[in-house]
Design an enzyme around this catalytic site. Structure first.
Site, PDB file in Angstrom:
ATOM      1  N   SER A   1       0.828  -1.201   0.000  1.00 29.31           N
ATOM      2  CA  SER A   1       0.000   0.000   0.000  1.00 29.31           C
ATOM      3  C   SER A   1       0.859   1.247   0.000  1.00 29.31           C
ATOM      4  CB  SER A   1      -0.925   0.023   1.223  1.00 29.31           C
ATOM      5  OG  SER A   1      -0.256   0.529   2.362  1.00 29.31           O
ATOM      6  N   ASP A   2       0.319   2.321  -0.589  1.00 29.16           N
ATOM      7  CA  ASP A   2       0.970   3.608  -0.389  1.00 29.16           C
ATOM      8  C   ASP A   2       0.721   4.030   1.060  1.00 29.16           C
ATOM      9  OD1 ASP A   2       2.367   5.936  -0.850  1.00 29.16           O
ATOM     10  OD2 ASP A   2       1.298   6.432  -2.686  1.00 29.16           O
ATOM     11  N   TYR A   3       1.532   4.970   1.545  1.00 29.96           N
ATOM     12  CA  TYR A   3       1.425   5.365   2.940  1.00 29.96           C
ATOM     13  C   TYR A   3       0.009   5.844   3.273  1.00 29.96           C
ATOM     14  CZ  TYR A   3       6.357   5.106   4.310  1.00 29.96           C
ATOM     15  OH  TYR A   3       7.618   4.663   4.647  1.00 29.96           O
TER      16      TYR A   3
END
Length: 791
Positions: free
Chosen positions: A327-329
């Site tokens: 996942s992106d942050y």
């Protein structure tokens, strides 16, 4: 194996005093510890021993919550880690930084000095010692770091920004750059890069455009592929000086609604497949991609972190991706906070795991609920096993089970080495683009330049772009020209001219723009200084605050205009009014609408952000030791009213305005040189081919000037008549060559079915019979052509 590790640790600094927890001798003798066994058997054995809690722990990262595993001094604490993560931990985010919990923002504020090479390696060794020797199964951790244009860490080598690397049109150089980045990461213990960015960028208001390789899918794919080879090599098994990559951000991220970060990408499936997907698909099919990161944005009402179609059907079923999705942050958490798709972390975890997100970063805000979802039978343990199998496979391929530690004592000496610094300087001469030089002012001659005045706040205070730490040194343009003046004997003076912001700290939320009244005084002083000068070099553009990632509502970075910010145009007008030879050197991350400069300046170099060797490279370019050869990876608009302005538009676009032009100020692929080149009409090996056949096209390129220089020969294709509308031009090949005066070279390019196909009305790839126009030239406008018939 265990004895080998213990012997190694005695020579590794920074491990004394660690809390020793009970070891697990039985696990140490298990088959999965045997490197001689086939990878699949090792994975099977380890997975079969894991509890559900241990499996879920492998799907979680920690970054902001590192205080939970650190002591009061910020050092790794095995005792605290064991308490918080009794079942192990999959990943630690950015071990080089000292950031701790700060309200859910994705970026490093930059307020604290981060760890140096020795400190980072020591921290990583301590963390891996806990994971490998003091947890039940001894599974090592991924250590991810940012590496957009070099390793983002204190003292590491800083190269030109990504958009500049794309301007080089030089895949070989790109591979060398990211080979250095990987080497510097690995000596500190990092093993996973959150790079490269292969988003196709069609929105210059978007602050993250500097992180991309531009607007063209083919260029993004070629430069992206070269970066991946530099980072990860070509073998699935990771070499000791390589790191896994994270291909990001899938997808549509580069054309956000309103030009603002994470805005919806309301594009059709056709646009996705023909413009945004190709760089990702190319990378996955042709290179060793470890991870893929979904984008923050939504497409058609479905955020990428919740899109099963995107992350499973397309990524895995169509393209055959075998790695892990990260996942992106806060991307999973934003299903709650931003998209309002779900109301709770548990529901966010459910949507993400079902969509195909394997690992949550930067912290396990949602995935800590996976155990509850399994107990509720909404997620099966078999689904978890599929994900963990992928994670374990990569960890075995990394070699971390055999050697999880690094030699901390040598990490600093292997950082910013002489060869890396030399490469940074070379790169900074190959990335800038010469936009104007019609009067032949450049290159400057030290014997004729007279009194040289350097103007601009960033001529001394050098911006190097977002996702940068503090390199061991940064050479300003002032530093470079001062050395030049001393060597050649001319006079150099400096005037600040105009200040854009009071700080250029990328991570700071607040931006304090310099008051106009302050700049009025600076401009007046610069004009007075210019009256006594014979030649003027003006450094204008942006800095890390005026164009950047907008990672929070309180941390903005997108723009409503493309004009030079503040009073820079006022300075330029005042200097131009003096009528003296004036060169503009741009340092910036986004393409700027520089209409005034284009009209009035004698010469313009688009430098982008050039990295730590900015000043020396600028001197090399200004005084002709290096000849500009970069090309624009984006079209430069005259104003925001032209947007979108990408070159590969459809035939019905760009009809015209009643009050202006639809043509860009500078087109995609454009770039001048201090010499001149002639490019011949393209010649086909076969003028007629079948739909499944290939041919070759040859092009002669000749240096017709008096200096050695580089030209980038570009091949574009147009499908003349098709059952679905096609772009007016599509870049399909390019080659950068260095030629001596008078030298001629014949270049050959393959034209394959994949260069001619498109998606028909059923979204199937087809090559349709008919005529295709094959173009060749130095940019997307000045082209010569030949017809290819396909039957």
């Amino acid at each position: 194996m265990t004895n080998h590790r213990r012997q190694f640790l005695t020579s590794v600094s920074g491990l004394a005093g660690l809390t020793v927890l009970p070891s697990f001798a039985a696990a140490a003798q298990a088959p999965y510890k045997d490197a001689a066994l086939p990878l699949e058997k090792r994975v099977d054995d380890l997975l079969g021993r894991m509890t559900l809690d241990e499996k879920i722990a492998q799907m979680i990262c920690t970054w902001q919550q590192k205080t939970e595993i650190q002591d009061a001094k910020g050092e790794f604490s095995a005792a605290k880690a064991q308490k918080v993560w009794p079942h192990g931990l999959g990943m630690i985010g950015r071990p080089s930084d000292r950031r701790v919990a700060q309200g859910g923002a994705a970026g490093d504020s930059g307020e604290q000095k981060n760890r140096n090479a020795l400190e980072t390696a020591t921290y990583v060794n301590a963390a891996q010692k806990w994971a490998v020797e003091q947890t039940r199964l001894g599974i090592p951790m991924f250590m991810h770091e940012e590496a957009l244009h070099g390793y983002v860490a204190r003292d590491a080598t800083c190269f030109p920004q990504a958009i500049g690397i794309a301007s080089s049109f030089d895949p070989e150089l790109t591979t060398k750059i990211f080979s250095v980045a990987a080497r510097e990461m690995r000596v500190r213990g990092a093993n996973l890069a959150l790079a490269p960015v292969v988003d196709v960028a069609r929105e210059p208001r978007w602050g993250r455009i500097e992180e991309t390789y531009g607007e063209d899918p083919y260029l993004c794919g070629e430069i992206g592929k070269a970066a991946i080879i530099g980072f990860a090599g070509t073998d699935a098994k990771l070499a000791k000086d390589k790191v896994f990559v994270t291909l990001k951000h899938m997808t549509g991220h580069g054309q956000p609604e309103n030009g603002t970060n994470i805005g919806p990408a309301e594009v059709s499936e056709r646009t996705l497949r023909e413009d945004f997907f190709p760089p990702f698909e190319k990378a996955i099919r042709e290179t060793n991609v470890g991870c893929v990161m979904p984008s923050y944005n939504e497409i058609g009402g479905v955020p990428s972190h919740a899109s099963h179609w995107l992350l499973h059907k397309v990524l895995r079923e169509e393209w055959g991706f075998k790695g892990i999705t990260v996942s992106d942050y806060f991307g999973i958490n934003e299903l709650i906070t931003r998209h309002k798709l779900v109301a709770t972390p548990k529901e966010a975890a459910y949507r993400a795991i079902k969509a195909g997100v394997d690992v949550e970063t930067p912290d396990g805000l949602a995935y800590k609920e996976l155990g509850a979802l399994v107990k509720e039978k909404r997620v099966s343990e078999a689904e978890i096993d599929v994900v963990v199998r992928r994670i374990l496979t990569m960890k075995f391929q990394s070699g971390l089970f055999e050697q999880p530690y690094v030699d901390a004592k040598v990490a600093d000496s292997l950082t910013a080495t002489p060869d890396a610094i030399a490469l940074a300087r070379l790169s900074a001469t190959r990335t800038p683009v010469l936009l104007k030089n019609d009067k032949g002012v450049l290159p400057l001659d030290g014997k004729k330049v007279g009194k040289l005045l350097l103007v601009g706040t960033h001529a001394k205070d050098t911006p190097i772009g977002g996702y940068s730490d503090i390199p061991r040194h940064v050479v300003s343009i002032y530093d470079g020209l001062r050395a030049e003046a001393k060597a050649q004997g001319f006079s150099l003076s400096y005037s600040e001219g105009v200040r854009i912001t009071e700080s250029r700290l990328w991570g700071a939320d607040e931006i304090k723009f310099t008051p106009p009244e302050v700049n009025a005084k600076l401009i007046a002083a610069a004009v007075e200084a210019a009256k006594a000068a014979d030649t003027i070099v003006m450094v204008l553009g942006d800095n890390e605050q005026t164009s950047r990632e907008a990672w929070a509502d309180t941390h903005l970075g997108d723009r409503e205009t493309l004009d030079l910010m503040g009073q820079q145009n006022d300075l330029a007008r005042a200097i131009f009014a003096l009528g003296k030879p004036t060169v503009v050197f741009l340092l910036n991350g986004r393409p700027l609408s520089i209409n005034l400069l284009a009209e009035k300046a004698d010469a313009i170099i688009e430098g982008w952000y050039m990295g730590q060797e900015t000043g020396y490279a600028a001197a090399d370019l200004l005084f002709g030791r290096a000849n500009p050869g970069g090309k624009l990876p984006v079209s430069i608009a005259r104003s925001v009213g032209q947007l979108p302005i990408f070159y590969n538009h459809k035939p019905s676009a760009r009809r015209g305005y009643i009050d202006g032009s639809t043509k860009p100020l500078y087109p995609f692929g454009f770039g001048l040189s201090y010499t001149t080149f002639a490019i011949s009409e393209p010649r086909l090996a076969k003028a007629s081919i079948g739909v499944s056949e290939s041919t070759k096209v040859e092009v002669d390129v000749t240096n017709t000037g008096k200096r050695a220089g580089d030209e980038v020969v570009q091949i574009y294709i147009r499908d003349d008549v098709s059952s679905v509308t096609r772009p007016v031009l599509e870049l399909k090949a390019f080659k950068r060559v260095t030629l001596q005066p008078g030298e001629k070279r014949t270049l050959s390019f393959d034209i394959k079915p994949s260069d001619l196909w498109f998606h028909n009305t059923e979204m199937q790839r087809v090559v349709e019979p008919g005529s295709f126009t094959i173009h060749a030239g130095p940019d997307s406008v000045n082209l010569k052509s030949v017809k290819l018939m396909v039957s």
